[in-house]
Design a protein around this motif. Structure first.
Motif, PDB file in Angstrom:
ATOM      1  N   TYR C 128     -16.396  22.116 -18.157  1.00 52.98           N
ATOM      2  CA  TYR C 128     -15.992  23.176 -17.126  1.00 52.98           C
ATOM      3  C   TYR C 128     -15.073  22.610 -15.488  1.00 52.98           C
ATOM      4  O   TYR C 128     -14.881  21.203 -15.448  1.00 52.98           O
ATOM      5  N   ARG C 129     -14.506  23.580 -15.123  1.00 52.19           N
ATOM      6  CA  ARG C 129     -13.438  22.974 -13.972  1.00 52.19           C
ATOM      7  C   ARG C 129     -13.682  24.499 -12.848  1.00 52.19           C
ATOM      8  O   ARG C 129     -13.946  25.573 -12.668  1.00 52.19           O
ATOM      9  N   THR C 130     -13.882  23.737 -11.052  1.00 58.52           N
ATOM     10  CA  THR C 130     -13.879  25.120 -10.391  1.00 58.52           C
ATOM     11  C   THR C 130     -13.205  24.621  -8.974  1.00 58.52           C
ATOM     12  O   THR C 130     -12.240  23.427  -9.129  1.00 58.52           O
ATOM     13  N   THR C 131     -13.014  25.780  -8.953  1.00 58.32           N
ATOM     14  CA  THR C 131     -11.597  25.920  -7.593  1.00 58.32           C
ATOM     15  C   THR C 131     -11.801  26.348  -6.099  1.00 58.32           C
ATOM     16  O   THR C 131     -11.680  27.225  -6.176  1.00 58.32           O
ATOM     17  N   TYR C 133     -12.542  25.637  -2.917  1.00 52.97           N
ATOM     18  CA  TYR C 133     -12.170  25.874  -1.414  1.00 52.97           C
ATOM     19  C   TYR C 133     -10.921  25.774  -1.884  1.00 52.97           C
ATOM     20  O   TYR C 133     -10.063  25.194  -0.391  1.00 52.97           O
ATOM     21  N   SER C 265     -31.747   5.964  -2.370  1.00 52.89           N
ATOM     22  CA  SER C 265     -31.223   7.010  -0.540  1.00 52.89           C
ATOM     23  C   SER C 265     -30.200   5.493  -0.278  1.00 52.89           C
ATOM     24  O   SER C 265     -30.503   4.785  -0.708  1.00 52.89           O
ATOM     25  N   PHE C 292     -27.360   3.081  -4.270  1.00 54.64           N
ATOM     26  CA  PHE C 292     -27.333   4.668  -4.012  1.00 54.64           C
ATOM     27  C   PHE C 292     -25.947   4.463  -4.052  1.00 54.64           C
ATOM     28  O   PHE C 292     -25.518   3.364  -3.751  1.00 54.64           O
ATOM     29  N   GLU C 293     -25.101   5.680  -4.724  1.00 51.84           N
ATOM     30  CA  GLU C 293     -24.091   5.615  -4.412  1.00 51.84           C
ATOM     31  C   GLU C 293     -23.774   6.643  -3.569  1.00 51.84           C
ATOM     32  O   GLU C 293     -24.005   7.682  -3.976  1.00 51.84           O
ATOM     33  N   PRO C 294     -22.048   7.292  -2.830  1.00 52.43           N
ATOM     34  CA  PRO C 294     -21.766   8.092  -2.534  1.00 52.43           C
ATOM     35  C   PRO C 294     -20.786   9.238  -2.610  1.00 52.43           C
ATOM     36  O   PRO C 294     -21.021  10.085  -1.955  1.00 52.43           O
ATOM     37  N   TYR C 295     -21.123   9.310  -4.701  1.00 48.18           N
ATOM     38  CA  TYR C 295     -20.978  10.416  -5.517  1.00 48.18           C
ATOM     39  C   TYR C 295     -22.004  10.519  -6.131  1.00 48.18           C
ATOM     40  O   TYR C 295     -23.266   9.837  -7.049  1.00 48.18           O
ATOM     41  N   ARG C 300     -25.881  13.336  -1.435  1.00 48.57           N
ATOM     42  CA  ARG C 300     -24.730  12.627  -1.328  1.00 48.57           C
ATOM     43  C   ARG C 300     -24.580  13.400   0.612  1.00 48.57           C
ATOM     44  O   ARG C 300     -24.457  12.791   1.395  1.00 48.57           O
ATOM     45  N   GLN C 301     -25.185  14.533   0.647  1.00 46.00           N
ATOM     46  CA  GLN C 301     -25.281  15.178   1.881  1.00 46.00           C
ATOM     47  C   GLN C 301     -26.800  14.600   2.275  1.00 46.00           C
ATOM     48  O   GLN C 301     -25.978  14.117   3.596  1.00 46.00           O
ATOM     49  N   TYR C 325     -21.313  16.372 -20.788  1.00 49.08           N
ATOM     50  CA  TYR C 325     -21.845  16.013 -19.586  1.00 49.08           C
ATOM     51  C   TYR C 325     -20.422  17.443 -18.966  1.00 49.08           C
ATOM     52  O   TYR C 325     -19.485  16.802 -19.712  1.00 49.08           O
ATOM     53  N   HIS C 326     -20.451  18.430 -18.813  1.00 47.38           N
ATOM     54  CA  HIS C 326     -19.331  19.589 -18.081  1.00 47.38           C
ATOM     55  C   HIS C 326     -18.956  20.084 -19.015  1.00 47.38           C
ATOM     56  O   HIS C 326     -17.660  19.981 -18.672  1.00 47.38           O
TER      57      HIS C 326
END
Lengths: 448, 448, 448
Positions: C128-131, C133, C265, C292-295, C300-301, C325-326
């Motif tokens: 599974y891949r995205t583009t 942006y 959190s 918590f880790e920021p990934y 994250r938001q 996964y993915h």
């Protein structure tokens, strides 16, 4: 980061050999808290790094203390009735109790005895004794020799001067790009003792020399001065500078075979303490970390409650921690080049990390900013981020003004080197700003 | 420090024997939260230490409570048809439910049953029951006797009075040299129960008596009053005093064979808690330390959130913690002189440390002051400092106004006795000043 | 407490079967961060719970981001010279890199190669891949098929549109009785991937549906939106609401065989974190708690430093934490009804506890209030209190405005259910008052 070369095996070994050569030349000189021995020692250091010297006149008040009269020695000995020198300052400068006042008298053994110091358990070693602040005199000798002194009478001569003069300390200063400062202090007052503390002087010279070739963020101040009264004199003349002091170390005893040892500052959680926890405790150094206690070297003054500065101490075996401590057996044979080299690597690493350490402010803190459009992030999604992208996310997440890079390293498990690169990239991209470098940001130490 | 003698084996054993004698004399009296039994008990205590008594009239509001009518008993029994007493208050005062209202009636077993209390699992023990705040009556009896009661009818007599009167508590106060205060509270409301709590009363009397011969820093207030309503009454009448309360203990159950046990105050880190951690947990006491919970004795009131005082509790086996608890088996045989003696030693040590404890301010905080010129330090340098010099350095280092002696002991590993002597020497030399004794210094508890 | 039924085995299993049926129907749809696939998915959810939809127009700035053009796909394939489809979007929507721009060209293998994605180690799975942006296109295929592609030339068609439109998110809101709010966010942007994240969507629908039948204290907001840009859009439109947000969870990946996992959190000690520590770590859930880790997902938001909200994450195997996964192997076979049921029970328990949690103020804080006269306490004293009486004492003791029920549970060892009942009884009796529900009480999160 700074001092990359000195953090490596080869360069640190080369620097250790240079340090050894300096130590050999300094060793024979009779130093004290004042006097020409200190000045001659600084002359030798100055062959390696420029020094700014300060002379503080005798009689000058320094907090609760007063600069004493200057002490110099021409000769000192105990001779027998035939004029044969039984104990001779020129044979070893430890023989004379440091700061002994002048004497020239013939006396009985009974009269001499209270002025003699020896170590019954170590009959071949001369102890080191001082009498800086109470006028007195004495001789230190091998216990074996003391037992063979005979019954006297003895001719006792201390041809010393205690006269108005000055105390000498010197600084090698490397200017930084921000208002922050840091200090490395090493004591210079010990006579012919090698590990304590010619190693500290030589290592400080090596670090100061290498740092001059770089452009640090903090102004680094390597101070060479006598114990206690020297650091107090520096503090008295630099009180206005202390609010800008971000980190500091007292160093010494860096050449023996013992493991590296970091002694925490009085507060125990200052930036210097956190750097040591991150950088020294683990491999490759495996340093021992110990809590502050109010006995030791000049950290006692920097950490006194009226200053309470972020100053820790790095030694190998500490004061009192090895049998040769404060005796004639602390000689050149105790100093191992490989120990000096490791000490230099550890200090270079600490200086680099303390200099890189900064608080960072995320300028786009609501949600994650678009790293991709700034070229900081792979653009095809779906797979996880790499190590550098991870570091970017950590810095952004913790860049709230309360975490410095060391705190980020502690929390993320990432190295400060990687976080430094990530922070620099974000600063470059306009997504973050380094804090703490201008008065408006608040100069005080970050606490977690 | 204070109470040196009582901290020693010999004197504490002697004091324990005196306490045992007092316990024996108090044991037969029928006490309650009000009434003449309490007054007669206080008469016996007053033979050992002077007491100031307070009578709080029935009907007086005390926070959410009201002082109840005073209860006194002349006689109480259950008799069979022949007039033979089957259950007799004069045989054991636990037979009557405490605060039973008057009754004089003949009734069937069915009518009597709801008013009887016994312990099927412990058929030879009489339970202890109360009905202070709901008008009712009842009898407690051995389960063995209950099964042999027969079928009735029964003559039931409670010849008690519940009339306007007063609640009685008493204080033995030892004045201190500073504005600070401390309290030791022990409950006095239990009838013929020995460990709970004649031991608390007798030990408090022993400590108060010994302390009168000394000059403490804090004013120590030993309070003898009923459980709950007694401590509430004291609190209501002493609210203006509470800001000066530096430390406190509720004590009781001090004579059984269980180990010493300290229950922390609600805050968990008050000066009293820190003293217990320093002094009781380790040898020779090896006391158990337990967290606060809102059930127990009068620490419930002192630690209620509207007061939240630094009051911990010292017992041996706690409430509910031994089989004989709140039964007739908690009699004189349960009280061991050697347990009482150890309890006295532990409390004397706590009182001494809490009284000595103080924050100290270094008056020469920039660098170390010159100890040598003040005769506080050996004058020939080079060798390490002795134990007392070490303590001087620790006190100077931590005398920043935020550490008290207990905090210094915790951080330095030195005993509070040694630190107390060092602090006194520095105070004497004008290098430090004790804080917390004047309003200007702030009266609140030091927190670390 | 709320959601009692869903916390039980039977009801949660029934809900899991309903969720499975919904997952099966959503699975074939091609979703992305915008487009009709999301809208059709929400149509299916709306068959179970009412939804309020928000459309955010392309071009709208959202913090550092901009809503992209809307993406829809009619067809996409790679065909050989004979027109035979070698890779076909209609066979599996993962074949097309998500957000691919239109293409219609014949090209050589060399030209095609940079646009192909496969997994050499998993030759039978489509990645599974995205583009999103960066304008680009690509195909994902089984590595086995890639090796059999032949040498071309290839007809490559992406019949997609990238046009001004809007991003769609939807909320199911259950109004509470106080001003406080809570959020459950689940991402909706993944195409035919089952565990990640159709399980999150279906479980959120189940919880929202059940909660509508109750009357919570907090307003609960179940938000269905795309990852990153969706949560950012919600945050941008709800900034004024954030000060009232008491707790939150991002959820997803709830159907695989891995154990439950709670990610703290950013602050690490928020009410949501404390609830997880109390309720999920122990039996029966035995969830793993991670820092918590920021990934990760939309936490994250919510936890970015500009918001720093009390939002944790509940998943089973996390992102990157299971081989499928993915990839196309994250299909319906990976979703286990028993895992879904346990996830539902855990979330119902968290929601109930977070909703019940409140700070309470003791209105009679000086000493203990008389519980007996209010019917809250047995009136015959002497024996210890029961479990409920104990809970009353704990609530009174800690109801100082700084402890919430979760803090009371942590300190007392009692369950939040029992403490909730005790607090309610005290509120009912006028002895305590719930805090935090009006602006005057301060809306901010309780911290311990």
């Amino acid at each position: 980061m700074l001092l990359d070369a000195l953090q490596r095996e080869a360069d640190s070994q080369e620097a250790a050999l240079v340090a050894c050569a300096l130590i050999e030349r300094m060793y024979p000189i009779c130093r004290s808290i004042t006097g020409d021995g200190v000045r001659r020692t600084l002359d030798l250091v100055e062959e390696q790094v420029p020094l700014a010297r300060t002379e503080v006149a005798s009689g000058t008040p320094v907090f609760d203390w007063v600069i004493p009269r200057e002490w110099n020695v021409r000769d000192a000995y105990i001779a027998d009735a035939c004029g044969r020198r039984l104990v001779d300052f020129h044979a070893h400068n430890l023989h004379l109790v440091n700061y002994s006042s002048p004497v020239d008298r013939t006396m009985s053994l009974a009269e001499l005895e209270p002025h003699l110091h020896s170590l019954p358990d170590r009959p071949d070693w001369i102890p080191y004794r001082t009498t800086y602040y109470r006028e007195n005199w004495g001789f230190c000798l091998r216990h074996r020799d003391r037992e063979a002194l005979g019954s006297g009478p003895f001719r006792v001569v201390v041809d010393s001067t205690l006269e108005p003069g000055s105390l000498t300390f010197a600084e090698s200063v490397v200017e930084g790009s921000t208002a922050g400062e840091a200090i490395v202090y090493t004591h210079t007052c010990h006579p012919s003792l090698a590990n304590d503390n010619l190693t500290g002087i030589a290592v400080a010279a090596a670090l100061a020399g290498a740092l001059r070739a770089e452009r640090p963020r903090l102004t680094w101040r390597f101070v060479f001065g006598p114990g206690t009264i020297g650091s107090l004199s520096w503090l008295a003349r630099n009180e206005q500078r202390l609010p800008r002091l971000r980190a500091g170390l007292t160093i010494g005893l860096l050449g023996d075979a013992g493991p590296l040892r970091y002694k925490r500052s009085r507060r125990g959680d200052t930036v210097t303490d956190r750097a040591a926890a991150q950088l020294l405790a683990a491999a490759p150094f495996g340093a021992l970390l110990t809590d502050f206690e109010p006995y030791g070297y000049d950290e006692r003054q920097f950490c006194s409650p009226g200053f309470d500065l972020p100053v820790g101490r790095i030694t190998r075996s500490p004061n009192g921690g090895y049998p040769e401590y404060h005796t004639s057996a602390d000689d050149l044979s105790l100093v191992r080049p490989e120990s000096l080299a490791e000490s230099i690597r550890a200090l270079a690493r600490m200086i680099a990390a303390l200099d890189a350490n900064r608080r960072v402010l995320n300028l786009s803190p609501k949600g994650e900013p678009r790293l991709g459009k700034r070229g900081l992030y792979g653009s095809v999604g779906g797979a996880g981020p790499g190590e550098f992208e991870h570091a970017l996310l950590w810095v952004l997440s913790l860049a709230d003004g309360s975490h410095d890079l060391l705190a980020m390293a502690a929390r993320s498990g990432l190295s400060i080197d990687l976080l430094d690169r990530a922070a620099a990239a974000l600063e470059q991209a306009g997504l973050a700003r380094a804090l703490g470098d201008s008065p408006a940001d608040g100069g005080e130490e970050t606490r977690q």
